[in-house]
Write an enzyme that holds these catalytic residues in place. Structure first.
Site: not given
Lengths: 477, 479
Positions: A194, A211, A249, A189
């Site tokens: 995070g 990630e 991403c 996310g």
């Protein structure tokens, strides 16, 4: 804390403690069940992804379902090998001794997934966690509610519903889950959340994998042949607007080109966009109003708006933004300082292509650096002088498909790698096991200490067997 | 002071950004220099360890100097292999392409070491960090002040000062260091501080390695060579910094029927090794400081404990010494069975059947090491299968940490991440996937407009169908 939640998680822990998730047959059965789920429920999957992000079903197969099928097939073929203990070398002086590394599950793991690839980012880590023999709780993103609901319905139907659970909800449920003790947390996310996840994990010393994303640049060299140009532009277009309209991403965030080549590139991009996206359905929509407004705001700056060379059309009712190309928006505007995560493609021009290295180095480390070039020297420099999660030459997104390549970030793009065996390792503990016998015994290991014992140890430790024996027998001073 | 710390880190970061630490020659030179330092200054190192811990010379040699040197030599021998990229198999879906995994340094790393093996636990991670091409800042433990100042003095004489620095200090300095942005933090110590380290790391999403401890159990079966087992247990417990080691036996579990024999064997061995007056033995480390001395003596003076002492218990407050002490059948809820002892006290817990020991171990948090003494292969198998710990050793104590081919680290409360040998290099590296495609082999099926035919080809590619590959390679369907 919702009592129901704690007891749900308790049930997963109970299932893990019972030992059943550790057997090869359990792990294989879960993987096969996932495969069946993906094949039998394909229509519902496509429906959910269309509803959540407007993803066309071919894109959904290409980027989510198909990838998962491939990953599961790979895992089924390899899992026995992954689970096997590995013997390691032991020095002669320790004979008879054996040493090996035994992989074991961590226990009960928590997976947070993201809304843009809501199926893949939930199930790909799940595959790894199951391969490694863990119990799992999955919290899909509430911003992709149809997929979340799909998973909540179908995972219990196909998999071991006591050992693998889906918990639906938003930030509040996430918070509650974070208060519990886990053996690992896997998060995909944004950076801010995070940090919240890792901070919560610190209270229990829970290891995490985070990630996140970043601004993935694509360095485009000046190509002269029509073929090179065609392939490059198609891959760039595919790498920007193909995956969830740039909300990925690993999507290309911005381009770096030499100023002379830029006009050519812009024209080629426009033509290819027209060729590929003949209908709106071939581009995903923006996930929700919040992100639509965020992206619209990026274009509000006067100079940014003036730099638009193509596109810019926004349809707030349908949450649609058409593929948009910008040429040299100011570097200090938000579109160039924050991850775009949308269908806007800035092109930044440089005097010469080698300047791209410095440009990229001056910025936070991205998840991927893309470069399209034949120049082997430039390629070498990019690998050696820049740092990123990974590097892909002459294509985009495709590195995601290779099970043999570790996938994950570095620095600002996060840490922890998965895919293929890396997933298995991420959710395992490598336990060293050394077995000695009572047979051989060295008295010089033990106190009371003296110089003779020290000298014997010096020889033993440098594996100097000859001197050791001589000294031991009193034939050497 | 926070500004001073920031300036140090700034300088080290500039050193890393210069690119110097990435060169193979630099890495090799640094490790050689450290090896030279260990060889040339062994005397001062041993003296510092004696000052900090009254560590016997043989222990200083065995467990610190020699292991630090091995770490250097192993890295020097293997470094050429470690830095080589790893070629990787591509697959049908990405044909034609080549792929490899390149190890690159993370950047600037912080190493915080512990007081019990103050020399080794600083050098070992530094060797790994440097082998991987990073710049390093070392914060040695302030509870081992002689070793800390030794590092501050001699390390700069050997290594590249612009990229490897020592910052001495206690809580304020450590806090200031933790506020900086690091590419990795390597911490050896206890769970309480580890939580602080990880929470600080979370602010920058910095990955961490945490080498912690726990209560390492020793299960002793009756089917053993008691004489050998007793010797190994004693040297593994009291020969490792007098029990102040993360992998030292914390408590023993044995059967009620075997306990008397085991206790006798341990007593005999203890007397043989350390004499009738162990407080006078030169072969035992002292307790590191008054704080820990008090902590340990209160464990002994706890109500219901003092009458369970079956051997030892003597102490010398001035010399900070506590004799090897055995306790038998302390109450299950005593503090000595709760937290990591980290000292020369060894409680023995008895059970009816030796297998009952498993439940006791599983009721506590996962330890860094778990030990079993037995000749019974089946028991051994059950132990390995059912007990989770950082590492495991059957029929001996502590040796597993000297094998550079074994990853050394904890799980759960005993830590995360591992090192030693190549694992150190990996712990401080980023494995960067590099995929290089050609311009041929264009799978039109990838691109919109999405047609049913394209979907069929994609499915075929995923299934590994050769027909699909051929169709894709030859550019079908044609637009």
């Amino acid at each position: 804390m919702e009592e129901g939640l704690e007891s749900e998680v308790g049930e997963v822990r109970g299932a893990f403690e019972s030992g059943r998730t550790r057997s090869l047959s359990w792990r294989r059965s879960q993987l096969r069940a996932l495969l069946k789920l993906l094949k039998d429920e394909e229509d519902d999957i496509f429906k959910a992804l269309k509803e959540d992000v407007g993803k066309h079903h071919v894109e959904a197969f290409r980027d989510e379902v198909g990838v998962l099928i491939k990953s599961i097939d790979f895992a089924l073929g390899e899992i026995k090998r992954w689970m096997a203990p590995q013997r390691v070398w032991v020095p002669l002086v320790a004979f008879p001794t054996t040493a090996e590394v035994v992989p074991e599950p961590l226990g009960v793991v928590l997976i947070f997934s993201c809304w843009n690839f809501p199926l893949n980012l939930s199930l790909e880590p799940l595959i790894g966690a199951i391969c490694a023999g863990n119990g799992v709780v999955l919290k899909p993103s509430e911003l992709a509610p149809a997929t979340s609901q799909f998973l909540a319905c179908n995972i219990p139907k196909y998999l071991d519903s006591k050992a693998v659970k889906v918990v639906q909800g938003g930030a509040e449920v996430g918070q509650q889950l974070l208060e519990l003790k886990w053996d690992k947390i896997f998060f995909t996310g944004g950076r801010r959340v995070g940090q919240i996840v890792m901070t919560a994990a610190a209270k229990h010393l829970t290891p995490v994998a985070i990630e996140v994303g970043g601004k993935c640049p694509a360095i485009i060299d000046s190509f002269t042949t029509a073929k090179d140009r065609k392939v490059t532009v198609e891959r760039v277009v595919g790498g920007k607007w193909g995956p969830c309209a740039g909300q990925a991403c690993i999507a290309i965030d911005y381009l770096l080109v030499e100023e002379e080549f830029a006009p050519v590139l812009v024209e080629l991009l426009k033509a290819t966009i027209a060729k590929f996206f003949t209908a709106r359905e071939y581009v995903s929509r923006i996930v929700n109003k919040h992100h639509f407004e965020r992206l619209s705001r990026l274009l509000e700056d006067k100079e940014v708006a003036a730099s638009i060379k193509h596109g810019g059309l926004r349809d707030p009712e349908n949450l649609f933004i058409e593929p948009t190309i910008l040429l040299n928006p100011p570097l200090d505007t938000e579109i160039m300082t924050e991850e775009i995560f949308g269908p806007l493609l800035p092109i930044i021009t440089l005097k010469k292509i080698e300047d791209s290295i410095e440009f990229v180095r001056a910025r936070p480390k991205p998840l991927v650096i893309y470069a399209f070039t034949h120049n082997e020297t430039l390629k070498k420099r990019i690998v050696e002088e820049t740092s990123s999660g990974s590097v892909t030459f002459n294509d985009a997104i495709i590195q995601f498909l290779l099970d043999a390549l570790p996938f994950g970030g570095i620095g600002q793009s996060g840490f922890g790698q998965y895919h293929g065996k890396y997933s298995f390792d991420l959710f395992s503990h490598r336990k060293s096991v050394v077995r000695r016998s009572f047979l051989t015994e060295f008295s010089f290991r033990y106190p009371p200490w003296d110089e003779r014992k020290l000298q014997l140890l010096r020889y033993a430790y440098s594996f100097d067997y000859v001197r050791f024996v001589l000294y031991f027998l009193g034939l050497k001073r | 002071m926070a500004a001073e710390v920031a300036a140090v880190v700034e300088e080290v970061r500039r050193g890393f950004e210069s690119g110097r630490t990435r060169a193979y020659e630099w890495r090799e030179a640094q490790i050689r220099a450290i090896a030279r330092m260990i060889a040339e200054r062994e005397g001062e190192i041993t003296t510092a360890l004696r000052d900090d811990l009254a560590k016997p010379e043989i222990e200083s040699y065995l467990h610190e100097v020699s292991m630090a040197k091995s770490s250097c030599m192993f890295a020097l021998k293997e470094l050429k292999n470690w830095v080589k990229p790893e070629k990787v198999k591509s697959s049908i879906t990405t044909y034609p392409s080549t792929a490899e995994i390149v190890s690159e340094p993370l950047g600037v790393v912080l190493v915080i070491s512990a007081w019990n093996y103050p020399f080794l636990l600083s050098i070992d991670p530094i060797v790994g960090a440097v082998a991987a091409g990073n710049a390093v800042v070392l914060k040695p433990s302030e509870l081992a002040p002689a070793t800390s100042s030794l590092f501050a003095k001699i390390l700069p004489e050997y290594v590249d000062n612009s990229c490897i620095k020592v910052v001495e200090g206690a809580v304020p300095e450590t806090t200031a260091l933790l506020e900086q942005e690091w590419d990795k933090i390597f911490y050896t110590g206890n769970g309480k501080v580890a939580r602080i380290v990880m929470a600080a790391a979370a602010k920058h999403l910095t990955p961490v390695v945490l080498e912690l401890g726990g209560k390492s159990p020793v299960v002793v079966d009756s089917n053993i060579d008691l004489d050998v087992a007793a010797k190994r247990i004693v040297v593994g417990k009291w020969g490792c910094n007098n029990g102040q080691a993360c992998i030292a036996p914390d408590y023993i579990v044995t059967t009620k029927s075997f306990a008397p024999q085991l206790v006798d064997a341990l007593k005999t061995t203890l007397e043989k090794f350390y004499g009738k007056d162990p407080l006078a033995s030169k072969d035992l480390s002292r307790i590191v400081n008054f704080n820990h001395f008090n902590r340990l003596t209160s464990l002994l003076d706890d109500e219901g404990i003092s009458d369970k002492i079956v051997y030892g218990g003597q102490r010398d407050e001035k010399g900070l010494k506590i004799a090897p002490t055995l306790l038998l059948n302390v109450p299950n809820d005593s503090p000595i069975l709760k937290d990591e002892i980290f000292g020369p006290l060894l409680p023995i817990v008895t059970v009816d059947e030796v297998e009952d020991s498993f439940n006791i171990i599983k009721s506590k948090t996962k330890p860094l090491a778990a030990y079993l003494f037995t000749k019974n292969k089946k028991l051994e198998e059950e132990f390995v299968k059912n007990i989770s710990s950082g590492g495991m050793l059957i029929n001996d104590i502590a040796l597993h940490l000297s094998n550079p081919y074994l990853p050394f680290g904890g799980v759960g409360e005993s830590g995360t991440g591992s090192y030693h040998g190549k694992f150190s290099f990996d712990a401080f590296s980023h494995k960067k996937a590099v995929l290089s495609r050609g311009f041929g082999g264009e799978a039109r099926a990838r691109y919109p407009p999405y047609t049913p035919q394209k979907q069929r080809i994609l499915r075929g590619l995923i299934d590994g169908s050769i027909i699909s590959l051929l169709l894709a390679l030859f550019g079908f369907p044609r637009d």
